[in-house]
Design a protein around this motif. Structure first.
Motif, PDB file in Angstrom:
ATOM      1  N   ILE A   1     -44.103   2.807   4.357  1.00 54.04           N
ATOM      2  CA  ILE A   1     -43.162   1.685   4.432  1.00 54.04           C
ATOM      3  C   ILE A   1     -42.993   1.064   3.054  1.00 54.04           C
ATOM      4  O   ILE A   1     -41.878   0.752   2.628  1.00 54.04           O
ATOM      5  N   ALA A   2     -44.081   0.900   2.336  1.00 53.11           N
ATOM      6  CA  ALA A   2     -44.024   0.314   0.996  1.00 53.11           C
ATOM      7  C   ALA A   2     -43.238   1.203   0.033  1.00 53.11           C
ATOM      8  O   ALA A   2     -42.429   0.708  -0.759  1.00 53.11           O
ATOM      9  N   ALA A   3     -43.449   2.516   0.100  1.00 48.48           N
ATOM     10  CA  ALA A   3     -42.719   3.444  -0.770  1.00 48.48           C
ATOM     11  C   ALA A   3     -41.225   3.391  -0.478  1.00 48.48           C
ATOM     12  O   ALA A   3     -40.394   3.367  -1.385  1.00 48.48           O
ATOM     13  N   ARG A   4     -40.880   3.355   0.791  1.00 49.89           N
ATOM     14  CA  ARG A   4     -39.469   3.284   1.177  1.00 49.89           C
ATOM     15  C   ARG A   4     -38.841   1.963   0.720  1.00 49.89           C
ATOM     16  O   ARG A   4     -37.714   1.931   0.228  1.00 49.89           O
ATOM     17  N   ALA A   5     -39.591   0.876   0.867  1.00 41.71           N
ATOM     18  CA  ALA A   5     -39.091  -0.429   0.439  1.00 41.71           C
ATOM     19  C   ALA A   5     -38.879  -0.468  -1.071  1.00 41.71           C
ATOM     20  O   ALA A   5     -37.900  -1.056  -1.553  1.00 41.71           O
ATOM     21  N   ALA A   6     -39.753   0.181  -1.840  1.00 38.67           N
ATOM     22  CA  ALA A   6     -39.582   0.228  -3.298  1.00 38.67           C
ATOM     23  C   ALA A   6     -38.320   0.991  -3.666  1.00 38.67           C
ATOM     24  O   ALA A   6     -37.572   0.584  -4.564  1.00 38.67           O
ATOM     25  N   LYS A   7     -38.053   2.064  -2.952  1.00 37.05           N
ATOM     26  CA  LYS A   7     -36.835   2.840  -3.194  1.00 37.05           C
ATOM     27  C   LYS A   7     -35.597   2.001  -2.862  1.00 37.05           C
ATOM     28  O   LYS A   7     -34.607   2.009  -3.590  1.00 37.05           O
ATOM     29  N   GLU A   8     -35.659   1.249  -1.758  1.00 38.29           N
ATOM     30  CA  GLU A   8     -34.557   0.364  -1.378  1.00 38.29           C
ATOM     31  C   GLU A   8     -34.339  -0.716  -2.438  1.00 38.29           C
ATOM     32  O   GLU A   8     -33.198  -1.053  -2.756  1.00 38.29           O
ATOM     33  N   ALA A   9     -35.423  -1.246  -2.968  1.00 41.00           N
ATOM     34  CA  ALA A   9     -35.332  -2.308  -3.971  1.00 41.00           C
ATOM     35  C   ALA A   9     -34.600  -1.826  -5.208  1.00 41.00           C
ATOM     36  O   ALA A   9     -33.758  -2.543  -5.757  1.00 41.00           O
ATOM     37  N   LEU A  10     -34.886  -0.611  -5.641  1.00 34.63           N
ATOM     38  CA  LEU A  10     -34.188  -0.061  -6.807  1.00 34.63           C
ATOM     39  C   LEU A  10     -32.716   0.178  -6.506  1.00 34.63           C
ATOM     40  O   LEU A  10     -31.856  -0.054  -7.345  1.00 34.63           O
ATOM     41  N   ALA A  11     -32.423   0.634  -5.308  1.00 34.63           N
ATOM     42  CA  ALA A  11     -31.037   0.933  -4.942  1.00 34.63           C
ATOM     43  C   ALA A  11     -30.193  -0.329  -4.830  1.00 34.63           C
ATOM     44  O   ALA A  11     -29.015  -0.320  -5.174  1.00 34.63           O
ATOM     45  N   GLU A  12     -30.774  -1.427  -4.379  1.00 35.12           N
ATOM     46  CA  GLU A  12     -29.995  -2.653  -4.175  1.00 35.12           C
ATOM     47  C   GLU A  12     -29.899  -3.509  -5.426  1.00 35.12           C
ATOM     48  O   GLU A  12     -29.015  -4.337  -5.540  1.00 35.12           O
ATOM     49  N   ASN A  13     -30.789  -3.313  -6.366  1.00 31.84           N
ATOM     50  CA  ASN A  13     -30.790  -4.105  -7.583  1.00 31.84           C
ATOM     51  C   ASN A  13     -29.596  -3.697  -8.437  1.00 31.84           C
ATOM     52  O   ASN A  13     -29.495  -2.563  -8.867  1.00 31.84           O
TER      53      ASN A  13
ATOM     54  N   VAL B   1     -27.176   2.176 -13.306  1.00 33.26           N
ATOM     55  CA  VAL B   1     -27.603   3.240 -14.208  1.00 33.26           C
ATOM     56  C   VAL B   1     -27.687   4.543 -13.426  1.00 33.26           C
ATOM     57  O   VAL B   1     -28.376   4.617 -12.412  1.00 33.26           O
ATOM     58  N   PRO B   2     -26.977   5.594 -13.847  1.00 35.71           N
ATOM     59  CA  PRO B   2     -26.967   6.841 -13.081  1.00 35.71           C
ATOM     60  C   PRO B   2     -28.184   7.724 -13.311  1.00 35.71           C
ATOM     61  O   PRO B   2     -28.085   8.925 -13.382  1.00 35.71           O
ATOM     62  N   ALA B   3     -29.368   7.140 -13.435  1.00 38.73           N
ATOM     63  CA  ALA B   3     -30.608   7.903 -13.593  1.00 38.73           C
ATOM     64  C   ALA B   3     -31.136   8.274 -12.211  1.00 38.73           C
ATOM     65  O   ALA B   3     -30.775   7.657 -11.214  1.00 38.73           O
ATOM     66  N   ARG B   4     -31.994   9.257 -12.148  1.00 39.94           N
ATOM     67  CA  ARG B   4     -32.552   9.712 -10.874  1.00 39.94           C
ATOM     68  C   ARG B   4     -34.077   9.646 -10.917  1.00 39.94           C
ATOM     69  O   ARG B   4     -34.741  10.658 -11.093  1.00 39.94           O
ATOM     70  N   PRO B   5     -34.652   8.441 -10.755  1.00 35.66           N
ATOM     71  CA  PRO B   5     -36.106   8.333 -10.736  1.00 35.66           C
ATOM     72  C   PRO B   5     -36.694   9.039  -9.511  1.00 35.66           C
ATOM     73  O   PRO B   5     -36.038   9.156  -8.476  1.00 35.66           O
ATOM     74  N   ALA B   6     -37.918   9.510  -9.644  1.00 34.59           N
ATOM     75  CA  ALA B   6     -38.618  10.152  -8.528  1.00 34.59           C
ATOM     76  C   ALA B   6     -38.926   9.123  -7.446  1.00 34.59           C
ATOM     77  O   ALA B   6     -38.936   7.916  -7.690  1.00 34.59           O
ATOM     78  N   THR B   7     -39.192   9.609  -6.252  1.00 31.51           N
ATOM     79  CA  THR B   7     -39.552   8.736  -5.138  1.00 31.51           C
ATOM     80  C   THR B   7     -40.866   8.025  -5.443  1.00 31.51           C
ATOM     81  O   THR B   7     -41.823   8.660  -5.895  1.00 31.51           O
ATOM     82  N   PRO B   8     -40.930   6.702  -5.228  1.00 32.64           N
ATOM     83  CA  PRO B   8     -42.154   5.955  -5.504  1.00 32.64           C
ATOM     84  C   PRO B   8     -43.320   6.444  -4.642  1.00 32.64           C
ATOM     85  O   PRO B   8     -43.138   6.906  -3.516  1.00 32.64           O
TER      86      PRO B   8
ATOM     87  N   TYR C   1     -39.429  -7.706  -3.247  1.00 35.15           N
ATOM     88  CA  TYR C   1     -38.741  -7.027  -2.146  1.00 35.15           C
ATOM     89  C   TYR C   1     -39.731  -6.269  -1.267  1.00 35.15           C
ATOM     90  O   TYR C   1     -39.686  -6.361  -0.043  1.00 35.15           O
ATOM     91  N   VAL C   2     -40.633  -5.519  -1.891  1.00 37.05           N
ATOM     92  CA  VAL C   2     -41.613  -4.736  -1.127  1.00 37.05           C
ATOM     93  C   VAL C   2     -42.505  -5.662  -0.310  1.00 37.05           C
ATOM     94  O   VAL C   2     -42.769  -5.409   0.869  1.00 37.05           O
ATOM     95  N   SER C   3     -42.967  -6.728  -0.907  1.00 36.31           N
ATOM     96  CA  SER C   3     -43.821  -7.678  -0.197  1.00 36.31           C
ATOM     97  C   SER C   3     -43.117  -8.246   1.036  1.00 36.31           C
ATOM     98  O   SER C   3     -43.680  -8.260   2.136  1.00 36.31           O
TER      99      SER C   3
END
Length: 99
Positions: free
Chosen positions: A4-16, A22-29, A64-66
């Motif tokens: 859940i925390a990893a998914r929330a971190a990914k969501e946080a980056l997408a919504e920010n 920035v069209p970069a492709r970071p790896a999944t947290p 966001y994750v918290s």
């Protein structure tokens, strides 16, 4: 909890808006969780896009994750530790050179 925390971190980056532009492709947290009773401590390892304001992006991800983990699990999150593994350059930045 860690998923859940990893998914929330990914969501946080997408919504920010700063990092989503920035069209970069970071790896999944990657995430870890330590649960004690009704509280949890979270650890995140992730990549961030470059260029990005590291302080603002880090705070946004932690907040966001918290909030998201607490909302989905009903547990109180006491700490979110963030380790930034590396910065991923936006498309085309890796080809630019300083003259």
């Amino acid at each position: 909890m860690a998923r859940i925390a990893a998914r929330a971190a990914k969501e946080a980056l997408a919504e920010n808006t700063d990092t989503a532009a920035v069209p970069a492709r970071p790896a999944t947290p990657r995430a870890s969780a330590t649960v004690a009773g009704d509280t949890t401590r979270l650890g995140l390892e992730m990549e961030l896009p470059y260029p990005v304001d590291l302080v603002l992006a880090s705070r946004h991800v932690q907040d966001y994750v918290s909030e998201r983990v607490a909302q989905l699990t009903g547990m109180r999150v006491t700490e979110v530790t963030l380790a930034i593994d590396r910065l991923v350059p936006a498309d085309g930045l890796e080809r630019r050179r300083v003259q």
